[in-house]
Design a protein around this motif. Sequence first.
Motif, PDB file in Angstrom:
ATOM      1  N   ALA A   1     -50.489  -3.088 -15.960  1.00 30.49           N
ATOM      2  CA  ALA A   1     -50.413  -4.350 -15.230  1.00 30.49           C
ATOM      3  C   ALA A   1     -50.155  -5.520 -16.183  1.00 30.49           C
ATOM      4  CB  ALA A   1     -51.690  -4.587 -14.436  1.00 30.49           C
TER       5      ALA A   1
ATOM      6  N   THR B   1     -45.178  -0.461 -11.289  1.00 29.17           N
ATOM      7  CA  THR B   1     -45.950  -0.909 -10.130  1.00 29.17           C
ATOM      8  C   THR B   1     -46.486   0.270  -9.327  1.00 29.17           C
ATOM      9  OG1 THR B   1     -43.874  -1.051  -8.960  1.00 29.17           O
ATOM     10  CG2 THR B   1     -44.760  -3.099  -9.838  1.00 29.17           C
TER      11      THR B   1
ATOM     12  N   LEU C   1     -54.399   1.536 -16.219  1.00 27.05           N
ATOM     13  CA  LEU C   1     -53.872   0.751 -15.118  1.00 27.05           C
ATOM     14  C   LEU C   1     -53.782  -0.736 -15.493  1.00 27.05           C
ATOM     15  CD1 LEU C   1     -55.487   1.643 -11.795  1.00 27.05           C
ATOM     16  CD2 LEU C   1     -55.056  -0.709 -12.324  1.00 27.05           C
ATOM     17  N   PHE C   2     -54.794  -1.230 -16.189  1.00 27.74           N
ATOM     18  CA  PHE C   2     -54.802  -2.631 -16.602  1.00 27.74           C
ATOM     19  C   PHE C   2     -53.756  -2.880 -17.679  1.00 27.74           C
ATOM     20  CE2 PHE C   2     -58.676  -2.207 -14.395  1.00 27.74           C
ATOM     21  CZ  PHE C   2     -59.063  -3.460 -13.976  1.00 27.74           C
TER      22      PHE C   2
ATOM     23  N   ALA D   1     -54.623   3.817  -7.605  1.00 24.73           N
ATOM     24  CA  ALA D   1     -55.623   3.152  -6.784  1.00 24.73           C
ATOM     25  C   ALA D   1     -55.646   3.720  -5.379  1.00 24.73           C
ATOM     26  CB  ALA D   1     -55.335   1.660  -6.729  1.00 24.73           C
ATOM     27  N   ALA D   2     -54.523   4.270  -4.912  1.00 21.90           N
ATOM     28  CA  ALA D   2     -54.412   4.699  -3.520  1.00 21.90           C
ATOM     29  C   ALA D   2     -55.429   5.772  -3.209  1.00 21.90           C
ATOM     30  CB  ALA D   2     -53.014   5.225  -3.247  1.00 21.90           C
TER      31      ALA D   2
ATOM     32  N   ILE E   1     -49.444   1.980 -10.821  1.00 21.86           N
ATOM     33  CA  ILE E   1     -50.708   1.272 -10.596  1.00 21.86           C
ATOM     34  C   ILE E   1     -51.240   1.579  -9.196  1.00 21.86           C
ATOM     35  CG2 ILE E   1     -51.783  -1.008 -10.367  1.00 21.86           C
ATOM     36  CD1 ILE E   1     -49.729  -2.023 -12.394  1.00 21.86           C
ATOM     37  N   ALA E   2     -50.366   1.448  -8.197  1.00 23.94           N
ATOM     38  CA  ALA E   2     -50.797   1.656  -6.817  1.00 23.94           C
ATOM     39  C   ALA E   2     -51.200   3.114  -6.584  1.00 23.94           C
ATOM     40  CB  ALA E   2     -49.691   1.239  -5.851  1.00 23.94           C
TER      41      ALA E   2
END
Lengths: 325, 319, 312
Positions: free
Chosen positions: C287, C260, C283-284, C267-268, C263-264
Amino acid sequence: MSRTRRRLRSAALLLPVVLVAAACVRDTETVVVSGSSTVEPISIAVAEGFADERDEVSISVDGPGTGDGFELFCDGLIDINDASSKIKPEQIEQCEDGGVDFIELQIANDGIAVLTNPENEAVDCLTLADLYALVGPESQGFTSWSDAEDLAAELGSGTELPEAPLDVTGPGEESGTFASFVELVIEEFNEDRSQEATTRPDYQASSDDNIILQGVGGSATSFGWVGFAFAAGAEGVKILEVDGGEGCVAPTPETIADGSYPISRPLFIYVNADAAAEEPVLEAFVDFYLHDAIDAVADVGYVPLSDEDLAATRERWASRTTGAA
Amino acid sequence: MALTTPAAQVGAIVPEQVRRQLTGRRSDTAGRIFQAVLIGAVAASVAVLGVLVYDMVQTGSGTLTGRLGDFLTGSLRSQPGESGLLQGLRGTFYIGVFTVVFAFPIGVGAAIYLEEYASKSRLSRFIDLNIRNLAGVPSVVYGILGLAIFVKALGSFTGPSSQGRSLISAGLTLAILVLPIVIITASEALRAVPGSLREAGYGVGATRWEVTRDHVLPYAAPGILTGTVLALARAMGEAAPLILVGAVTGFLSGGTELDPTTLGDRFTAMPIIITTWAGRPGPEWEQATAAAIVVLLVVVLLANAVAILLRNHYEKKRG
Amino acid sequence: MSDLTTPAAYTLEDFRGSRKRMRTEHLVRAVLFLAALLSIVISVLIVASLVGEAWTFVSQVEAASLWSDGWFPRRGIYDIKTLLTGTLIVTVIAMAVAMPLGLGAAIYLSEYAPAGVRKLLKPVLEILAGIPSVVLGFFALTFLSPVIVQRLSSEATQFNIAAAGIGVGILTIPLVASISEDAMRSVPAALREASYGLGARKITTTIRVVIPAAVSGLVAAFIVAVSRAIGETMVVFIAAGATGGSLFSTDPFKPGQTMTAAIASQAAGTDQVRGAGLTFQSLFFVALLLFAITLVLNVLAGRFVQRVRQAY
């Protein structure tokens, strides 16, 4: 059903539509800045000053990293990209593909500080060869400082490196500090040794300079590197001197501005030229950046440009000279 | 009776055994230790809450007592001593509005269909199972959904001035995230409505919708409301999906007005501000972060407390 | 209108009610059905938005980079085991905190607590459940890490996996407590009475009768809590450091990453997730992996909950 109830019901049904439709009718004056987290504090300070004077303008500043910033910039998604290293040929190509003309403006200087823990008394000054040997592409798997000694000696360094665990923390690849480090240190050696222009992959990487400082402070024999502005005020880390061939030099505002400290670099903003021509607010923002607010550079801890360099930057903006210098 | 034991024998032995059984082990050491351990577990859980709240209030007290007004009405700044929360509060408020406007009607509607209309067909069982699983999907995955659908695919619609990285995208993403929670709690509330109430309605010739609207829904309203408030609190505290849909983490000017025409602009929200500030160095940012947390906790925990009290109140009333 | 004096004249129409009411009824039914169907649409959208990019990643990535030294997506190093190990360590630590505390609280509330105490404690636990995860992330970083973790190990850095794990554990206590308590309370009182009737003490009744009878529910609580811990993002993101990438590590006292947080992190700040090569696609992929793992766990937990319902 009573009339009020019916009205309430139609209002309830309409509200979602109104909420979504609302956004489509508006085109605000916005300035979107992204890019280097190193330059971010300067741009934030400038944006604050600008927003105080013109409260109808919406400005956002983010700091994902120079590389990620150029990705956005070359797609025309942002107005200004903060950059802690000069635009690369492939990024220029990308901007051409995206149809984005840019104006390159140098706004400040920064040095990269090489750090260890204050308890690590065995090391005070490192040569560029030492730095390459410790974290260059050939250092993968080195767990002790002394592991790098043979390689450093091969490259002409005579530094004695301690037999102590080598815990490396540094910026991630998205960071301008990473790119500058590679450019200023690794690229001195890698081509002759047919190695890639990158660092070893096996170290703790963070886009957050504070996490890097934490990492360096967390181990007695750590190694790390961050922008000088972050290291200068930090506690719990020791800033090492660097020998670029002319003796050990400690990073100070003076040695960085005159370039005698070997790993120093210029900081830039890249402005979307078409957007600057079309949007008066962006033009006003850059004017403000280069004149009224340029003192912010010193305020947030960077090394201001010399008077000549600043004059050159202003001239570049005034004539809207596009492309890389 | 098949009792064959001579009465004399019973009288001699059994009462003695029984007496020993009943009076013996008066000091049940194992039982006491067990109970103490259990109370310890409860106390530790409650203590964590206490320590957390105390720690935040303590750390944030300087900011909260020194400049509460500025803190609540100010904008994001580069200095911790000047930064305020207004943009975050506005973002979080609108996320709440989106949750209520989208998740509430759709969620309650779905619950009504599943509880009042659907026969126990394979489809309705599948929908039911699907909703339970949706409730367990990690919030960051909903963030990816928001990124792919609302930001990328519908960007020109959800935020023309922000490439889709707008409050509209964030609000819709979080409305979807809490939808399963609204459906599940509303279903539970509807299931608790006595069948006799419905029978009475049908008995006088009302249609299913009339019975639902006029009798079932009013009866289930407190339960549904409780679920909605809990979902609202959940939505206002979520950060991970907002990171994915592009909340501003650095600096933002403007973004303070409640005018709904600004919903397509770039935004930030309380949990994002807390995340960003938590990563900044020095005791001053730590204080500001703790103070922001106290503000968020007041909003979220108040909503929770209201929901819990509401439910307990009606539970008591109906026995 | 039919003649009321001749009942034989009633037709089916008379019992259908007015057309208008019927129309409303059908319309409402259709709208409500659509609302219910939306949940299926959402599931499909989730899978659809994940699978496309995840497939691009799987089909283009070099297999060797999936099993290397660490997770550095921007450099084309996608060592999945680094993320899985980080996730596993966080989950194990979280469960070590949440299971004893949550289960203890559940047993106390269900079997021991007087009604008054129970009424007071349940809302407190529910409030604990309502605390946003960013708050626990900050708490883990500024309190749990220096006060607990760094005392356990002098080697521990400020950002570390252990503090994040404890934080996630605290977050899941109310979940464990509430599901376990439900399971134990649904054990029929008759079983307890029978046990007491045989002269068993309360502790014996609880451990030998109630817990075995409720075991399916307790297993469900465990699985749901594991699923929640695996899916928790912000605590790890804030407290575990290593936002730029992480070496493979099994040391809980060092910074690290979970699925998790990975992923964040990407994106952050990036506001739009971008990077070299397959960074965006990775990332996908992560996820999708996360979605699949939690889905299996949730379905499994649902089975166990079902078993409790069927038993009593």
